[in-house]
Design a protein around this motif. Structure first.
Motif, short mmCIF file in Angstrom:
data_model
loop_
_atom_site.label_atom_id
_atom_site.label_comp_id
_atom_site.label_asym_id
_atom_site.label_seq_id
_atom_site.Cartn_x
_atom_site.Cartn_y
_atom_site.Cartn_z
N SER B 41 0.83 -1.22 0.00
CA SER B 41 0.00 0.00 0.00
C SER B 41 0.85 1.26 0.00
O SER B 41 0.49 2.28 -0.59
CB SER B 41 -0.95 0.01 1.20
OG SER B 41 -2.12 -0.68 0.84
N THR B 42 2.01 1.18 0.67
CA THR B 42 2.93 2.32 0.66
C THR B 42 3.36 2.63 -0.77
O THR B 42 3.43 3.80 -1.17
CB THR B 42 4.17 1.99 1.52
OG1 THR B 42 3.74 1.74 2.85
CG2 THR B 42 5.17 3.13 1.51
N LEU B 43 3.60 1.59 -1.53
CA LEU B 43 4.00 1.78 -2.93
C LEU B 43 2.94 2.59 -3.68
O LEU B 43 3.26 3.56 -4.38
CB LEU B 43 4.19 0.40 -3.59
CG LEU B 43 4.42 0.39 -5.09
CD1 LEU B 43 5.70 1.16 -5.43
CD2 LEU B 43 4.50 -1.04 -5.62
N SER B 44 1.67 2.22 -3.51
CA SER B 44 0.62 2.95 -4.23
C SER B 44 0.55 4.40 -3.76
O SER B 44 0.36 5.32 -4.55
CB SER B 44 -0.72 2.24 -4.05
OG SER B 44 -1.18 2.37 -2.72
N LYS B 45 0.71 4.61 -2.45
CA LYS B 45 0.58 5.96 -1.90
C LYS B 45 1.73 6.87 -2.35
O LYS B 45 1.55 8.05 -2.61
CB LYS B 45 0.51 5.90 -0.37
CG LYS B 45 -0.71 5.15 0.17
CD LYS B 45 -1.93 6.02 0.17
CE LYS B 45 -3.23 5.35 0.53
NZ LYS B 45 -3.21 4.35 1.56
N VAL B 46 2.95 6.33 -2.41
CA VAL B 46 4.07 7.21 -2.80
C VAL B 46 3.99 7.57 -4.28
O VAL B 46 4.39 8.67 -4.66
CB VAL B 46 5.48 6.63 -2.48
CG1 VAL B 46 5.67 6.46 -0.99
CG2 VAL B 46 5.76 5.34 -3.21
#
Lengths: 373, 254
Positions: B41-46
């Protein structure tokens, strides 16, 4: 107190020119006394500050009254004699009772319907007085818009809803001056009264809303504070369930920017011999700045077991997840903040009758244009 | 189209992505799989510019340009779209008002005229059919009171309206039953095109039966540790993630 003595003296020199209701005026000025901080109902708003300057009375605030609205000449009419029967003449309302000349009477005949817009320009010591009388089965919608210039406005609105009448008052305050206003409601059996208050001024504003609810009557109150600069807005409700089976609702929202402050007090009294009362209350605050603050006080005095009462208060900021969601779709940061702020006001705006809703939306837009950045 | 170059990112000072590199070309569908807390999810947010996630190293490029300095709305306007794992409920903001503002902001950035109310409605009605939604959706507050399935369908509907170049689908299958999953996946498949890239982030392989990827990457502890084709996803389904961790451990020990 200095201010009191000054106003008593002003009354003595003015009284010959004041129209009608001499006994009411005399009683008000003799009993004139302003609330002190130790008065619990005035704990958060300083009457002393409101009275810091003694101001000359300013009249002619209504301009021309719209068709069908009567002026001082109607003080002696059947409907006009109800003046003073609903509002108290304590404190600031006493100033109004003693000094008012600007008077508007809206009497809606049995079974009739009417929609009326009234607006004022208030400066100096302004004392507009409005009396709304809804006869049985009538339907009345009133917009009262106060534009405040520097000074102290002490408007009083009395609403008499007779059996089965429906009355709605949309009370909007904008501008620079201070206000200590009063709206008083007498809801007859089976009547439905609605009051929406918008306080969007930048000065000190105190609005008292008092009501006596007859059997099976209904009172829906809602309010919106749009706080900017160092504005202070205090809604104080005092609702008496006097007849069995009455319903009251309170829905108040504060949007506060800069150093502004909002106070909400919702007093509800249900007496021992009054069963079947239903009272709900919510007060929600949106803080747009770190320096803004809000006080919310539910104040339920209930002496009967057969009652349904609820209250809730929240204080929060714009939801960062919602902001990110809107922005991730391409909506700009500023527009996203405005959208969410407007949405917060939405629940109160939708309580405003359709005829006046757009006007209230404009008040919100003017506020947003200046503040949310 | 999308290039992640040795991306390091943290949230609340805690490193989550630890040197993630990935290249996605137009027309390709890439699946990112990984165990919980791998950084999916961090990947999508960054990529979308969420302010709570701080990129501390590396670069994220979209069509050759770094996007690290761009605000979320600016990334959306150049064609990046995120389908949220948990779409946010926004009471009091109508879907039509919000989406019209979004569509017009994106169109403006692309040098197109604003859509008129009539054209917007026409397009919306057309695209709602993709995910089996009815037009009362437009009058409802954004996601408010929507079921899990409705929320995900609404995400895909918004994607269809915004016509992004890159769509990131974060845990699109979470909270969906098989029927809802099929509707949503069909909607996404209809939006596949040679000009559009997709990054499909998922914990389970189930979704990839409906939405078959060109490439599959396994994300563990903030890095892509294994890449393959659609078969890799099936292998993960059969064997879990532990064998990959074991392989990594063996490689590290060697």
């Amino acid at each position: 107190m200095e201010a009191r003595d000054a106003y008593v003296a002003a009354f003595e020199s003015a009284r010959a020119s004041l129209p009608g209701v001499a006994a009411l005026r005399r009683a008000a000025i003799e009993g004139l006394e302003f609330p002190m901080r130790r008065n619990e109902a005035w704990r958060f708003t300083s009457a002393r500050q409101l009275l810091a300057e003694v101001r000359p009375c300013a009249y002619g605030v209504f301009g021309a009254l719209p068709e069908g609205v009567q002026g001082v000449e109607a003080l002696g009419s059947v409907a006009g004699t109800r003046l003073g029967s609903v509002a108290s003449s304590d404190g600031f309302a006493g100033l109004n009772a003693a000094f008012f000349k600007d008077f508007a009477l809206l009497a809606t005949e049995a079974g009739a319907s009417r929609t009326v817009e009234l607006s004022t320009q208030l400066g100096g010591l302004a004392t507009p007085r409005v009396l709304v009388v809804g006869e049985s089965g009538s339907h009345t919608e009133v917009l009262l818009h106060h534009a405040l210039r520097p000074g102290l406005a002490v408007p009083v609105v009395e609403i008499v809803a007779l059996a089965g009448a429906r009355v709605s008052l949309t009370h909007v305050v904008e501008g620079e001056g201070d206000l200590a206003g009063c709206i008083a409601v007498e809801a007859g059996e089976g009547s439905e009264v609605a009051v929406q208050s918008v306080l969007a001024g930048v000065g000190i504003a105190r609005l008292d809303l008092t009501a006596r609810l007859g059997p099976s009557s209904r009172l829906d109150t809602s309010g919106l504070v749009l706080g900017a600069g160092s504005a202070h807005a205090d809604h104080h409700l005092c609702i008496h369930h006097s007849g069995a089976g009455a319903t009251s609702t309170q829905r108040f929202r504060n949007i506060l920017d800069a150093r502004s402050r909002a106070v909400f007090t919702g007093e509800v009294h249900v007496l021992r011999d009054v069963p079947g009362a239903d009272a709900t209350q919510t007060a929600n605050t949106l803080l747009l700045s770190d320096d803004a603050s809000a006080v919310a006080r539910p104040w339920l005095v209930i002496d009967n077991d057969d009652v349904a009462a609820s209250h809730g208060a929240t204080v929060g900021r714009l939801d960062p997840d919602a902001l990110f969601y809107l922005r991730s779709r391409g909506v700009g940061a500023l527009e996203a903040r405005r959208l969410l702020t407007r949405a917060f006001a939405g629940e109160v705006i939708e309580t405003v009758p359709a005829a006046f809703r757009e006007g209230v939306e404009h008040v919100v837009e003017r506020y947003l244009a200046g503040r949310v950045s | 189209m999308l290039e992640l170059v040795d991306v390091h990112a943290e949230v609340d000072g805690k490193p989550i992505l630890k040197g993630l590199s990935l290249v996605v070309k137009a027309g390709e569908v890439h699946a990112i799989m990984g165990p919980n807390a791998a950084g999916k999810s961090t990947l999508s947010k960054v990529i979308c510019g969420h302010e709570a996630f701080r990129v501390t190293g590396g670069d994220i490029r979209f069509e050759g340009q770094s996007v690290l300095e761009l605000a979320p709305e600016e990334r959306a306007r150049i064609g990046i779209f995120l389908s949220f794992q948990h779409p946010v409920e926004i009471p009091g903001v109508s879907t039509s008002y919000f989406l019209k503002a979004a569509v017009n902001a994106v169109r403006k950035a692309r040098g197109l005229d604003e859509l008129s109310a009539v054209d917007f409605l026409k397009q919306a009605r057309e695209k709602m059919k993709l995910v089996d939604m009815t037009k009362d959706l437009l009058n409802r507050s954004v996601n408010q009171g929507f079921s899990g399935g409705e929320k995900k369908r609404n995400e895909i509907f918004q994607m269809a309206m915004l016509e992004p170049k890159l769509a990131i689908l974060d845990e699109m299958d979470s909270g969906l039953d098989v029927d809802a999953l099929r509707i949503v996946a069909n909607g996404v498949n209809a939006l596949r095109s040679p000009e559009r890239a997709m990054l499909v982030i998922t914990h389970y392989q189930r979704l990839l039966d409906y939405l078959v990827p060109d490439y599959t990457h396994i994300l563990v502890d903030g890095r892509i540790v294994k890449s393959g084709d659609a078969d890799l996803a099936r292998e993960v389904e059969d064997r879990g993630y532990d064998w990959i961790r074991a392989e990594l451990g063996a490689a590290a020990g060697a």
